[in-house]
Design an enzyme around this catalytic site. Sequence first.
Site, PDB file in Angstrom:
ATOM      1  N   CYS A  88     -28.372  13.516 134.834  1.00 54.86           N
ATOM      2  CA  CYS A  88     -29.436  14.428 135.247  1.00 54.86           C
ATOM      3  C   CYS A  88     -30.427  14.540 134.089  1.00 54.86           C
ATOM      4  O   CYS A  88     -30.169  14.039 132.986  1.00 54.86           O
ATOM      5  CB  CYS A  88     -28.881  15.796 135.636  1.00 54.86           C
ATOM      6  N   HIS A  89     -31.557  15.179 134.329  1.00 58.64           N
ATOM      7  CA  HIS A  89     -32.635  15.224 133.343  1.00 58.64           C
ATOM      8  C   HIS A  89     -33.218  16.629 133.233  1.00 58.64           C
ATOM      9  O   HIS A  89     -33.046  17.457 134.141  1.00 58.64           O
ATOM     10  CB  HIS A  89     -33.773  14.278 133.757  1.00 58.64           C
TER      11      HIS A  89
ATOM     12  N   HIS B 230     -26.796   3.473 137.970  1.00 62.98           N
ATOM     13  CA  HIS B 230     -27.052   3.249 139.388  1.00 62.98           C
ATOM     14  C   HIS B 230     -26.614   1.856 139.873  1.00 62.98           C
ATOM     15  O   HIS B 230     -27.322   1.185 140.615  1.00 62.98           O
ATOM     16  CB  HIS B 230     -28.528   3.484 139.703  1.00 62.98           C
TER      17      HIS B 230
ATOM     18  N   ASP C 128     -28.858  12.741 139.361  1.00 67.00           N
ATOM     19  CA  ASP C 128     -30.183  12.248 138.957  1.00 67.00           C
ATOM     20  C   ASP C 128     -31.259  13.315 139.129  1.00 67.00           C
ATOM     21  O   ASP C 128     -32.452  13.006 139.166  1.00 67.00           O
ATOM     22  CB  ASP C 128     -30.580  10.969 139.704  1.00 67.00           C
TER      23      ASP C 128
END
Length: 307
Positions: free
Chosen positions: A35-36, A184, A259
Amino acid sequence: MPEPAFAVTPGWLPPHPSPSTPDFTVPPGAVDAHCHVFGPAERFPYAAGRKYTPADASKHDLFALRDRLGFTRNVIVQATCHGADNSALVDALRTAGHRARGVATVRPDVSDEELKDLHEAGVRGVRFNFVRRLVDAPPTDELAAVARRIAPLGWHAVVYFEAADLPHLEDFFASLPVPLVVDHMGRPDVSLPPGGLDFKRFLRFVEAGDVWVKVSCPERLSRTGPPAVDGERHAYRDVVPFARTVVERFGDRVLWGTDWPHPNLKSHMPDDGLLVDHIPHVAATTEQQRLLLVDNPLRLYWPEEAR
């Protein structure tokens, strides 16, 4: 009225405003391992050479999503829009404390003191992007130099590439002195059969080295997209055979992540609750789910706690 300092890329999709509560309950201690955080730009400006300008996506929003989906921890990955300035990442890690680890972007001239500070903040890897639309040139020389610097720290390298580029990169990747984590699933073409030559090559690459795989981002890979019928919880079905193959063959080297906030998506913004409900379709057993969501990320990011 003055223009904002960082105008968001036209067409940028904001995160889902109200992610659903998943039907699938993740196991205790589950980790969202990809995640970001973006900005906020007023405090953490975006890099001058970025390929896109996102909408701000704060650490507070990320942690609220973590709790809503039932996860315990996050692995926060530096995104290309912040370049090698890891300030927003480090700030989020320090806020989360022991509940988050990070993957940074560093350059070969990074100082030993900077690496020490990043490690103390919770960074355990570096990320390099080989997707052509996001970088000007393949960063092979930089990654080789950085890998030598981070190997003594026990860090790994996260690499993002597309399936068509693996034949040109796999020998280089195999030469690196650190474990690799592939984002991914190496972006397979899911319109082709999972038993096809391209995906078989990817599986051989994983099998031959110290390579971990994120079975993440079905929303980026799918050709069929999310379900068309309201209430249908089984989405992105065309990605399932690929992810399930990876989980079954490399169960102790797979990771999963949301993500969030899903940068650069053009067609739709996924419901993160629906993404969680995708998990039992690719990791069908309780043992597979625990490895994917708890045991594997602990071994990689919290080894002092791993069983």
